[in-house]
Design a protein around this motif. Structure first.
Motif, PDB file in Angstrom:
ATOM      1  N   LEU A 151       2.112   2.872  -1.815  1.00  0.00           N
ATOM      2  CA  LEU A 151       2.632   1.525  -2.012  1.00  0.00           C
ATOM      3  C   LEU A 151       3.854   1.501  -2.935  1.00  0.00           C
ATOM      4  N   LEU A 152       3.728   2.109  -4.123  1.00  0.00           N
ATOM      5  CA  LEU A 152       4.839   2.064  -5.073  1.00  0.00           C
ATOM      6  C   LEU A 152       6.066   2.808  -4.552  1.00  0.00           C
ATOM      7  N   ARG A 153       5.833   3.914  -3.867  1.00  0.00           N
ATOM      8  CA  ARG A 153       6.968   4.647  -3.292  1.00  0.00           C
ATOM      9  C   ARG A 153       7.698   3.773  -2.276  1.00  0.00           C
ATOM     10  N   LYS A 154       6.933   3.070  -1.447  1.00  0.00           N
ATOM     11  CA  LYS A 154       7.531   2.196  -0.448  1.00  0.00           C
ATOM     12  C   LYS A 154       8.276   1.033  -1.108  1.00  0.00           C
ATOM     13  N   LEU A 155       7.659   0.421  -2.123  1.00  0.00           N
ATOM     14  CA  LEU A 155       8.302  -0.708  -2.807  1.00  0.00           C
ATOM     15  C   LEU A 155       9.588  -0.279  -3.515  1.00  0.00           C
ATOM     16  N   ARG A 156       9.575   0.891  -4.137  1.00  0.00           N
ATOM     17  CA  ARG A 156      10.787   1.374  -4.821  1.00  0.00           C
ATOM     18  C   ARG A 156      11.910   1.612  -3.823  1.00  0.00           C
ATOM     19  N   THR A 157      11.574   2.156  -2.657  1.00  0.00           N
ATOM     20  CA  THR A 157      12.590   2.407  -1.633  1.00  0.00           C
ATOM     21  C   THR A 157      13.232   1.105  -1.189  1.00  0.00           C
ATOM     22  N   ILE A 158      12.417   0.089  -0.972  1.00  0.00           N
ATOM     23  CA  ILE A 158      12.943  -1.215  -0.567  1.00  0.00           C
ATOM     24  C   ILE A 158      13.785  -1.818  -1.683  1.00  0.00           C
ATOM     25  N   MET A 166       8.812 -12.211  -3.597  1.00  0.00           N
ATOM     26  CA  MET A 166       7.405 -12.438  -3.909  1.00  0.00           C
ATOM     27  C   MET A 166       6.482 -12.005  -2.774  1.00  0.00           C
ATOM     28  N   LYS A 167       6.923 -12.197  -1.528  1.00  0.00           N
ATOM     29  CA  LYS A 167       6.032 -11.912  -0.395  1.00  0.00           C
ATOM     30  C   LYS A 167       5.614 -10.446  -0.368  1.00  0.00           C
ATOM     31  N   ARG A 168       6.556  -9.531  -0.572  1.00  0.00           N
ATOM     32  CA  ARG A 168       6.191  -8.106  -0.557  1.00  0.00           C
ATOM     33  C   ARG A 168       5.270  -7.775  -1.725  1.00  0.00           C
ATOM     34  N   ASN A 169       5.508  -8.401  -2.859  1.00  0.00           N
ATOM     35  CA  ASN A 169       4.623  -8.232  -4.014  1.00  0.00           C
ATOM     36  C   ASN A 169       3.208  -8.670  -3.646  1.00  0.00           C
ATOM     37  N   GLN A 170       3.078  -9.851  -3.064  1.00  0.00           N
ATOM     38  CA  GLN A 170       1.767 -10.379  -2.696  1.00  0.00           C
ATOM     39  C   GLN A 170       1.120  -9.549  -1.600  1.00  0.00           C
ATOM     40  N   ASP A 171       1.914  -9.093  -0.638  1.00  0.00           N
ATOM     41  CA  ASP A 171       1.367  -8.261   0.445  1.00  0.00           C
ATOM     42  C   ASP A 171       0.790  -6.963  -0.101  1.00  0.00           C
ATOM     43  N   ALA A 172       1.491  -6.342  -1.061  1.00  0.00           N
ATOM     44  CA  ALA A 172       1.010  -5.090  -1.646  1.00  0.00           C
ATOM     45  C   ALA A 172      -0.304  -5.315  -2.397  1.00  0.00           C
ATOM     46  N   ARG A 173      -0.399  -6.420  -3.107  1.00  0.00           N
ATOM     47  CA  ARG A 173      -1.652  -6.738  -3.803  1.00  0.00           C
ATOM     48  C   ARG A 173      -2.784  -6.955  -2.795  1.00  0.00           C
ATOM     49  N   ALA A 215      -5.927  -4.135   5.000  1.00  0.00           N
ATOM     50  CA  ALA A 215      -6.370  -2.818   4.526  1.00  0.00           C
ATOM     51  C   ALA A 215      -5.948  -1.687   5.449  1.00  0.00           C
ATOM     52  N   GLN A 216      -5.326  -2.000   6.569  1.00  0.00           N
ATOM     53  CA  GLN A 216      -5.056  -0.951   7.559  1.00  0.00           C
ATOM     54  C   GLN A 216      -4.070   0.097   7.059  1.00  0.00           C
ATOM     55  N   ALA A 217      -3.149  -0.294   6.183  1.00  0.00           N
ATOM     56  CA  ALA A 217      -2.246   0.712   5.601  1.00  0.00           C
ATOM     57  C   ALA A 217      -3.039   1.716   4.776  1.00  0.00           C
ATOM     58  N   PHE A 218      -4.039   1.235   4.063  1.00  0.00           N
ATOM     59  CA  PHE A 218      -4.903   2.123   3.278  1.00  0.00           C
ATOM     60  C   PHE A 218      -5.711   3.022   4.196  1.00  0.00           C
ATOM     61  N   LEU A 219      -6.237   2.474   5.277  1.00  0.00           N
ATOM     62  CA  LEU A 219      -7.035   3.267   6.220  1.00  0.00           C
ATOM     63  C   LEU A 219      -6.190   4.378   6.840  1.00  0.00           C
TER      64      LEU A 219
END
Length: 416
Positions: A151-158, A166-173, A215-219
């Motif tokens: 998650l953090l690697r993806k967020l940093r890249t973006i 805010m939406k990406r922040n909320q989606d990651a949570r 949760a599918q990204a986690f799966l």
């Protein structure tokens, strides 16, 4: 000559006095000098840009009220101390976190702190607190690895390319909350993650599919890293929201143009959705520089070439730019955002405007779908895509689905 009640004892300018003979600007300056004192009667040099920016705000009383809050004054006194390093890490340790986030925005806006994506910082702060509340050690370790390496690697890249929002922040949570819920569900059913079966996965998705889909990204990460067997993740069709009818769309456009009881900001955003099929997230990234003139014609840069803005919307849009909210305090005094927010250097929050539009009877998704559908019925999809910033293939698929007579239009130079 004795000062009159309408003359400030500090600066001598005429105007309403705020306290002890001082106008609002002088009262704010006095309060700032008190909380930013480095202990030797001076303002800490690193904080001078914040001091200068705040004392020039058009609404000084808002600044005075903010400084009166005990926790705000304490945070600023901490930063004013020469023994305190003025860093993001120092602000991270401050509480309450919402006030600390607001202060961080101000410090970045005035150049005291280096610019970092605020939503990335908010997510990292939330993540640390959220992980600390998970009692199961194995669950916490696995979720921390997933958050750190995926998650953090993806967020940093973006964040290196564009603001997270805010939406990406909320989606990651939401991904992490549902991932933790899945691990808890497995425990409740006496099943280990590495022995999860297809039947288990299907059963978990069987109820509340839309929520658990997060949760599918986690799966997928768990399967790719060998933490669970490779299974088929259940899917369901998630089509775009059904568009409103053309009659409903036109009625909403007329209402947005004529209803003067609605704030101009809300009317302008509603028309950008209903006329130009723009998503809220893109609308809120527009700046004053995206508004242009070609003679008497008003243009708005949504794509290339810019889109013409017809009357009476052009008049409403120009009037709005002269009265933009949230530009009288230190946060966005010189903001170039077309829709400045309340936080330093930030545009309006998308959740706020979606709520306000809903109260007007406008749902952004269905309204935008109706607009793009009508536009590709009237104009070749590649042309619409270029002018409105859409992906060409997406616009073409929408044109085909709508039965557009232009669906077979080939882009290019047709004047040869």
């Amino acid at each position: 000559m004795t000062a009159t009640p309408l003359t400030c004892d500090g600066c001598g300018r005429e105007g309403r006095r705020y306290r002890r003979g001082l106008c609002g600007a002088c009262a704010l300056t006095e309060d700032l000098q008190a909380v930013l004192d480095d202990g030797h009667g001076s303002i800490r040099p690193e904080l001078l840009p914040l001091f200068e920016g705040m004392r020039q705000m058009d609404n000084p009383r808002a600044g005075v009220s903010w400084l009166r809050r005990p926790h705000v004054a304490e945070m600023l006194r901490i930063l004013a101390s020469p023994d305190t390093a003025i860093t993001h890490e120092t602000v991270d340790a401050m509480m309450p976190w919402r006030s600390a986030a607001y202060l961080r925005d101000l410090l970045m806006h005035h150049g005291v702190l280096p610019a970092v994506d605020r939503h990335l910082l908010l997510f990292k702060r939330w993540l640390a607190e959220w992980l600390a509340g998970i009692d199961d050690v194995e669950h916490r370790r696995l979720l921390e690895r997933f958050a750190t390496w995926h998650l953090l690697r993806k967020l940093r890249t973006i964040a290196n390319r564009q603001p997270l929002g805010m939406k990406r922040n909320q989606d990651a949570r939401r991904v992490l909350v549902q991932a933790a819920a899945f691990l808890t569900w497995l425990d409740d059913h006496n099943t280990r993650l590495d022995r999860c079966t297809q039947a288990d996965l299907d059963a978990w998705h069987a109820t509340a599919f839309l929520a658990r889909r997060s949760a599918q990204a986690f799966l997928r990460w768990c399967m790719a890293t060998g933490h669970m067997p490779k299974l088929a993740i259940p899917t369901r069709s998630t089509l775009n929201p059904a568009p409103i009818s053309q009659r409903q769309r036109l009625a909403l456009i007329r209402k947005a143009l004529s209803d003067q009881s609605t704030p101009d900001r809300d009317r302008v955003i509603a028309l950008l959705v209903l006329l130009y099929a723009q998503p809220i997230s893109r609308i809120l990234r527009l700046t004053l520089d995206d508004l242009m003139h070609d003679g008497d014609q008003v243009l708005l840069r949504l794509g290339d070439p810019p889109s013409p803005v017809p009357e009476p919307f052009a008049g409403l849009l120009l009037d709005y730019t002269q009265t933009r909210p949230n530009t009288t305090t230190a946060t966005n005094r010189d903001s170039r955002w077309l829709f400045p927010g309340r936080r330093g250097g930030q545009p309006l929050d998308p959740t706020t405007i979606q709520s306000r539009l809903s109260k007007l009877g406008i749902l952004a998704g269905p309204g935008r779908s109706a607009a793009i559908r009508q536009l590709v019925l009237q104009t070749p999809a590649p042309v619409v895509a270029r002018m409105l910033g859409y992906d060409a293939d997406t616009a073409t698929r929408l044109a085909t689905a709508a039965g557009s007579p232009w669906s077979r239009y080939a882009p290019g130079d047709h004047e040869q």
